[in-house]
Design an enzyme around this catalytic site. Structure first.
Site, short mmCIF file in Angstrom:
data_model
loop_
_atom_site.label_atom_id
_atom_site.label_comp_id
_atom_site.label_asym_id
_atom_site.label_seq_id
_atom_site.Cartn_x
_atom_site.Cartn_y
_atom_site.Cartn_z
N HIS A 80 -1.20 3.78 0.21
CA HIS A 80 -0.78 3.93 1.60
C HIS A 80 -1.69 4.88 2.37
CE1 HIS A 80 3.65 2.52 0.79
NE2 HIS A 80 2.76 1.53 0.78
N ASN A 93 5.15 -10.99 3.92
CA ASN A 93 3.72 -11.28 3.93
C ASN A 93 3.19 -11.78 5.28
OD1 ASN A 93 3.39 -10.55 1.27
ND2 ASN A 93 3.60 -12.62 0.46
N HIS A 123 0.50 -7.46 -3.32
CA HIS A 123 1.52 -8.48 -3.06
C HIS A 123 1.32 -9.71 -3.95
CE1 HIS A 123 3.45 -7.17 0.97
NE2 HIS A 123 3.00 -6.11 0.30
N ARG A 133 -3.62 -4.36 -0.02
CA ARG A 133 -2.23 -4.81 0.11
C ARG A 133 -2.06 -6.25 -0.38
NH1 ARG A 133 0.94 -6.44 5.15
NH2 ARG A 133 3.12 -6.14 4.56
#
Length: 318
Positions: free
Chosen positions: A187, A90, A62, A58
């Site tokens: 995911h 975040n 990001h 993740r």
């Protein structure tokens, strides 16, 4: 101060794939042990905390979606400047210590050679592999950026996005609908806080309390975990039934109406993305092949000003 619209316009112009400018052999002569050092750091951290692989994957995503893959997500806020890691999307990022530890170990062997951006890209790959997923050669040679702004995290695709919003967000970064579906498979690892999916299980519309596209039994389960006006900040649900194992369960659950985010469900609202979801649900091999292709593509995105230096400390510019 630049408006969000202006920033997004600049990103649309400047985001570009630079896979050809990177090389899987970039550190063969200057730091040949870098990959073994990074995987060792991720492996050690994962042994102590099973959520580390999801956190690494993740974090890399990001990072790359804001100014490209330049480790700007690792920078600390300073003075009046609020950095990306302190932007709302975040706040739940964690395990930054894994990158710090890897960087420290790399600096001890190859001082001033390896960028934090490359370490993060390697850590994301290792996170997938250590979770039972595929491995791949990571193109390297990224530089570390000097700019990190919390306001720019508004550009990250939100869990409430519909398919049009997702397509626009990805296309601005040179990524296709195929990439969207493949990368959404990330995911399969991780956890979602209640705030990310409350919109689907409470007060969905004036006539319906829950999203009609969600399996009623699954919705009921989520409602018990996340009651209306939930005040438990760390409450939430696993993103799929095997949240520490990299597999295609995410796609199988999505077809059953057991997905967490609106953005997951959105993949079934477009014929092309729905067909890919079905394809990946049928074949772990097809999913892994597509995921690797899209990960290499995403991790090779930079902007014209995203990387300028090799940081000695991933938290601070030189």
């Amino acid at each position: 101060m630049e408006s969000i619209a202006t920033i997004v316009m600049l990103i649309m112009v400047s985001f570009t794939s630079v896979a050809n400018a990177l090389s899987v052999n970039y550190y063969d002569h200057t730091c040949p042990k870098v990959e073994s050092i990074v995987v060792g750091a991720v492996q050690k951290a994962t042994f102590n905390d099973k959520t580390v692989p999801a956190a690494m994957l993740r974090m890399h995503f990001h990072d790359c979606f804001i100014r490209g893959c330049d480790a700007s997500v690792l920078l600390e806020s300073k003075g009046k400047n609020k950095a990306e890691k302190d932007g709302p999307p975040n706040i739940s990022l964690h395990a930054f210590h894994v990158i710090d530890n890897a960087k420290k170990a790399v600096e001890a062997v190859c001082p001033g050679v390896v960028s934090c951006a490359d370490i993060l890209a390697l850590a994301a790959r290792d996170a997938v592999t250590l979770s039972g997923g595929p491995s791949w050669d990571v193109p390297k040679g990224r530089k570390d950026g000097r700019i990190s702004k919390a306001i720019e995290t508004k550009q990250l695709p939100a869990p409430t996005f519909n398919i049009s919003q997702l397509e626009q967000s990805f296309s601005q970064r040179g990524l296709s609908l195929d990439d969207l579906v493949a990368l959404s498979g990330g995911h399969t690892l991780g956890f979602a806080h209640c705030s990310s999916f409350q919109n689907r299980i409470h007060n969905f519309s004036p006539k319906q309390n829950t999203d009609p596209s969600i399996n009623p039994l699954f919705a009921n389960k989520l409602q018990k975990i996340c009651p209306f006006h939930n005040k438990v900040n760390n409450a939430g649900a696993q993103l799929d039934s095997s949240s520490t194992r990299f597999d295609n369960a995410y796609y199988k659950l999505l077809l059953k109406g057991n997905s967490i985010f609106s953005s997951d469900q959105a993949l079934l609202t477009h014929p092309n993305t729905k067909a890919l979801v079905s394809k990946f649900a049928r074949s772990q091999e097809e999913f892994e092949r597509a995921f690797v292709t899209s990960m290499i593509k995403m991790s090779s995105i930079i902007t014209s000003d995203s990387g300028k230096e090799i940081r000695l400390n991933c938290k601070h510019v030189r």
